[in-house]
Structure formats: structure tokens, C-alpha cells
Design a protein around this motif. Structure first.
Motif, PDB file in Angstrom:
ATOM      1  N   GLU A 135       0.895  -1.287   0.059  1.00 37.51           N
ATOM      2  CA  GLU A 135       0.021  -0.053   0.170  1.00 37.51           C
ATOM      3  C   GLU A 135       0.909   1.313  -0.123  1.00 37.51           C
ATOM      4  O   GLU A 135       0.667   2.050  -0.522  1.00 37.51           O
ATOM      5  CB  GLU A 135      -1.047   0.215   1.157  1.00 37.51           C
ATOM      6  N   LEU A 136       2.049   1.209   0.672  1.00 36.99           N
ATOM      7  CA  LEU A 136       2.869   2.433   0.738  1.00 36.99           C
ATOM      8  C   LEU A 136       3.313   2.573  -0.796  1.00 36.99           C
ATOM      9  O   LEU A 136       3.435   3.718  -1.292  1.00 36.99           O
ATOM     10  CB  LEU A 136       4.131   2.277   1.950  1.00 36.99           C
ATOM     11  N   ILE A 137       3.742   1.582  -1.084  1.00 36.65           N
ATOM     12  CA  ILE A 137       4.490   1.761  -2.556  1.00 36.65           C
ATOM     13  C   ILE A 137       3.456   2.178  -3.483  1.00 36.65           C
ATOM     14  O   ILE A 137       3.871   3.114  -4.440  1.00 36.65           O
ATOM     15  CB  ILE A 137       5.024   0.331  -3.226  1.00 36.65           C
ATOM     16  N   ASP A 138       2.163   1.679  -3.492  1.00 40.60           N
ATOM     17  CA  ASP A 138       1.179   2.088  -4.337  1.00 40.60           C
ATOM     18  C   ASP A 138       0.825   3.784  -4.106  1.00 40.60           C
ATOM     19  O   ASP A 138       0.538   4.337  -5.034  1.00 40.60           O
ATOM     20  CB  ASP A 138      -0.133   1.546  -4.369  1.00 40.60           C
ATOM     21  N   ALA A 139       1.373   4.228  -3.009  1.00 43.03           N
ATOM     22  CA  ALA A 139       0.717   5.720  -2.283  1.00 43.03           C
ATOM     23  C   ALA A 139       2.284   6.487  -2.875  1.00 43.03           C
ATOM     24  O   ALA A 139       2.011   7.709  -2.721  1.00 43.03           O
ATOM     25  CB  ALA A 139       0.480   5.750  -0.986  1.00 43.03           C
ATOM     26  N   GLY A 140       3.274   5.691  -3.353  1.00 42.08           N
ATOM     27  CA  GLY A 140       4.364   6.668  -3.551  1.00 42.08           C
ATOM     28  C   GLY A 140       5.248   6.783  -2.545  1.00 42.08           C
ATOM     29  O   GLY A 140       6.211   7.887  -2.530  1.00 42.08           O
TER      30      GLY A 140
END
Length: 464
Positions: A268-273
Motif C-alpha cells: 500500500e505504501l508503494i502504491d501511494a508513492g
């Protein structure tokens, strides 16, 4: 001091040394050879002056990390510049397919577990980037017509080619093949020798090793090493001619991750940048539950900033070593895992992952059944069917539930489902000679896979 007292002290020191050496036998230090940016290799596969690539022309300071083992799709892990032609992939292909270099081609391909006839297709899936961190890899020299592996620390600013899962694959300036670092990142002895002096700004806590992203990437989100406010979206398999830019200083919101697994939180963090951080050298296991984040949910951070995850339960896995990124894909960490799937997803036409038309249909050497970190499969919907309720039953007791519980590494919440599978567009164009600078107004349909307008921020979409 009497002779007896002196001998007694020597004996105590000897015993103490033996005890220490005994403790080290189970987990000895890994010797790592430092390689500075711009420094020529002593025994390269190809001469440094052959024009295969060049490192950053200005000093790139290694960025701080919060966790020495990071996934290949971690936002901001790699960098770029306005002059993206740091690696001449076409020239490397010509060298490796030249019959005069057949011995080298055999040794080179053997390191990457491909045949010499698969070299062009493999190179078509690689992407040039600049290191933003001092990065641990397994490097390879060429001596006596054989590849010679050695552990290496590449300085930030060195240009490399990465594969579809973000793993370092080739050192651009000399063509040396690279593989994941196999040691414990917390137990290394870096040697600055062979003319390589300790570079300015070197800090042990800024060293990082890379493990493969759980899914193939459609594009890699980079940070300009000269202008950190400038983000670069680079389609996988391109050399910069199709770059688009985004504002790396635009704030991203930290999602609510309490109660999710460590693997799910990282996804989820990666998807949020944003990047997932942790304390200590031991990487939390995929199934460890996240109890808190720093900063908390709702905070807004620039692209690529770390969010520290506090976890409870699930144990840890040592960075590197047997549980680290020793192969592609890496061996699974502790805890039950979703059964591996040997076939790649079939949605979309061949080549939709950013490779060359007519070549991306065959899987790359780095793809296989194992999946580190978050899984690409949807989360479990809850309790297994047939599970008895906690209340008292009026009828006969129900049969015991199936022992096949959901894997501990899979997400357990449904508040933030995984991103929808990306749609595919027309097959990507073949690699063209790079232009003088990256494009900034290219429509989203020109990219291999898209899920959001590129001007709003980096895309972390992975290929289906």
C-alpha cells in the motif's frame, strides 16, 4: 607486573578471542569490495572506454535508508537525469552477439541463467537507472574466459540496468552482469582497495541491498539525481526516450495500515508513492501485524519518503543470507505462503509489460513461482467456510474446520483491496534512439500500462 600476572592476562585474552571466534563461525562477516563511481573495473567483461555506458558526471550522495533490504519497486530507490542515455543497450547487444565475443557471451549469459540465443530478448526488458544508494550486489569479473563472482558495494551515482522486478542486472560502464547480494546486510566488511578510496559521504547506515518486486513492473518511478523535486516515470525496457515527469515534492497521504500485515503495508505504501521502513537489520516477516506507523495515518509526505512500520508477532527474517534475496525469485521468508504459480498472468497481449513486440511473450529469467513481499493475489475474504461459531449450538457439533488457513503472508483486511488489474494498450514501440531529453507531455496511452494520469504523480502500476 609480574611474569605470572602477564601470562595470566595473555591467557584470558586468548580465551576471550576464541570465544568470539566461535560465535562468529555461525554468521561470519561477508567481505565486500567497494567500487567507486567512475572507477574502472580491473577485469571487466568489456573495456570501460568501449562506450557501453557512463556513471553520473556529478557526485551523487547516498540517500539515507530505513531498512537495509528494499524491494526493487520502492519509490525513489533509483534515480535518473535529463540526459537518460547512460547505457547504450544496443551496443551491448551487438558486442554480446558478435561471434568474436562468443566466449564472453557464454560466461555473461551463464551468470543470468539464460542461453546466448536469449541475450537480445533479455536485454530488451532491461531499464537504465542511476543508483541513489550505495548498493550491495554480487558482481562478476571476466578472467580466463570465465565469470568470477565477488560481493561488491556500488557507490551511488553508478549507472546500471535493472530487470522487470527492479533487480540490478548489469553494470553499464563495463557490461559486468550483476546478481542479488547473498550475505547478511548487517554483517559486512567493506574493503576499499585496488585504488578505490573511501568516498566522501560514505555511511554504513546508508547501504542497501535489493530484493525483487513481487510482480513485474510496467514502469519505474525515478528521482532526478540533480533535481530531487523532479520525478521521472520510465517505462520498463526503454532507455529514456519515453520518459514522462511528475512533481516529486507533491505530498502523498500515509494510508491507515494498522492491523494489516507487513507485506500488505509495504504494498500500500508503494502504491501511494512512499517507502516502507523498519528498524534493525532483521526484516519483519510478511505476516507480522502492523500496530503503528511513524508518521501516523493521514500525514502527508513527499514522494519516496519512508514510513516506519511497527509490527507485532510473525518473527523476523535476517537480511540477506539464506532468507534474503539470493536468487530471483528469492526463497520465501518464514510463515505460510500462497502456493506458487508457475505461469504468469495471461490477461492482456504479449508485450504488455513493457518489453519488445514479439519478444515479451517468453518469461524473463527473473520470473518464477516465488513471490517476496506482498502477493498479487486478492486478499482472503475472512474466516474459512464451515468454521464453527463461538456460541453454543443446539444440534450436533460441527466438523472441525479445514486446516488450510489463509496464508500468513497474505493481507487480512478488506478496507484497502489491491489495485485493479491495469488495462492494456497497444503493443509498445521498439526501442528508438534516445532524444536529447525526456518528454513531459506524452499521453498516457503511449505507455505500456497505465492506471492514472502521469502528471499527477508516479505510477507504480505493475504489469498484469
Amino acid at each position: 607486573m609480574t611474569l605470572r600476572a602477564f601470562m595470566h592476562r595473555i591467557a584470558v585474552l586468548a580465551i576471550f578471542s576464541l570465544l568470539l571466534s566461535g560465535c562468529e563461525k555461525g554468521n561470519p562477516l561477508t567481505v565486500v569490495r567497494a567500487v567507486a563511481a567512475g572507477a574502472p573495473s580491473l577485469a571487466p567483461f568489456f573495456e570501460e572506454n568501449s562506450g557501453l555506458g557512463r556513471d553520473a558526471t556529478t557526485t551523487v550522495r547516498s540517500q539515507p535508508v530505513q531498512g537495509s533490504l528494499q524491494q526493487g519497486d520502492t519509490p525513489g530507490l533509483y534515480g535518473g537525469s535529463k540526459q537518460p542515455t547512460i547505457c547504450d543497450v544496443a551496443k551491448l547487444e551487438r558486442f554480446l552477439t558478435d561471434p568474436r565475443n562468443h566466449k564472453k557471451a557464454q560466461a555473461w549469459a551463464g551468470v543470468l541463467n539464460i542461453g546466448t540465443d536469449g541475450i537480445p530478448e533479455y536485454l530488451d526488458r532491461l531499464t537504465p537507472v542511476l543508483l541513489r544508494h550505495d548498493t550491495l550486489v554480487k558482481n562478476h569479473d571476466y578472467k580466463r574466459e570465465k565469470s568470477v563472482p565477488y560481493n561488491s558495494l556500488l557507490q551511488a551515482g553508478i549507472s546500471i540496468l535493472v530487470d522487470e522486478q527492479g533487480l540490478p542486472a548489469v553494470k553499464c560502464s563495463c557490461g559486468n552482469p550483476l546478481r542479488p547480494f547473498q550475505g547478511d546486510t548487517g554483517r559486512i566488511s567493506v574493503q576499499f582497495e585496488d585504488g578505490t578510496k573511501k568516498w566522501a559521504g560514505y555511511q554504513r547506515e546508508s547501504v542497501v541491498a535489493v530484493k525483487p518486486a513481487p510482480r513485474k513492473l510496467a514502469r519505474i518511478a525515478l528521482v532526478d539525481v540533480q533535481e530531487p523535486a523532479r520525478g521521472i516515470n520510465r517505462p520498463v525496457g526503454s532507455t529514456g526516450e519515453k520518459d514522462t515527469t511528475f512533481n516529486a515534492k507533491k505530498r502523498r497521504t500515509v494510508p491507515d495500515l494498522a492491523g494489516t500485515t507487513f507485506a500488505r503495508a509495504g504494498r500500500e505504501l508503494i502504491d501511494a508513492g512512499l517507502a516502507a521502513g523498519y528498524t534493525g537489520q532483521g526484516v519483519p516477516s510478511d505476516g507480522a501485524k502492523v500496530t503503528a506507523t511513524d508518521p501516523p495515518a493521514g500525514a502527508r509526505l513527499p514522494f519516496g519518503q519512508y514510513v516506519m512500520l511497527t509490527v507485532a508477532g510473525g518473527g523476523t527474517s535476517t537480511s540477506g543470507g539464506e532468507t534474503g534475496p539470493t536468487t530471483t525469485p528469492p526463497p520465501p521468508s518464514s510463515g505460510a505462503k500462497t502456493p506458487p504459480t508457475s505461469a504468469p498472468p495471461t490477461s492482456g497481449p504479449p508485450g504488455s509489460s513493457g518489453g519488445r513486440p514479439g519478444k515479451a511473450s517468453s518469461p524473463p529469467p527473473s520470473s518464477s513461482s516465488g513471490r517476496p513481499g506482498g502477493s498479487s493475489s486478492p486478499p482472503s475474504s475472512g474466516t474459512a467456510p464451515g468454521s464453527p461459531s463461538p456460541g453454543k449450538s443446539n444440534g450436533p457439533p460441527s466438523p472441525p474446520p479445514s486446516t488450510g488457513s489463509p496464508p500468513t503472508g497474505a493481507p487480512v483486511t478488506s478496507s484497502a483491496p489491491p489495485p485493479a488489474p491495469p488495462t492494456t494498450t497497444s503493443a509498445p514501440a521498439t526501442r528508438e534512439p534516445p532524444s536529447s531529453g525526456p518528454a513531459t507531455t506524452e499521453p498516457a496511452t503511449a505507455e505500456p500500462v497505465t492506471s492514472a494520469p502521469l502528471t499527477d504523480g508516479p505510477s507504480t502500476t505493475v504489469a498484469a
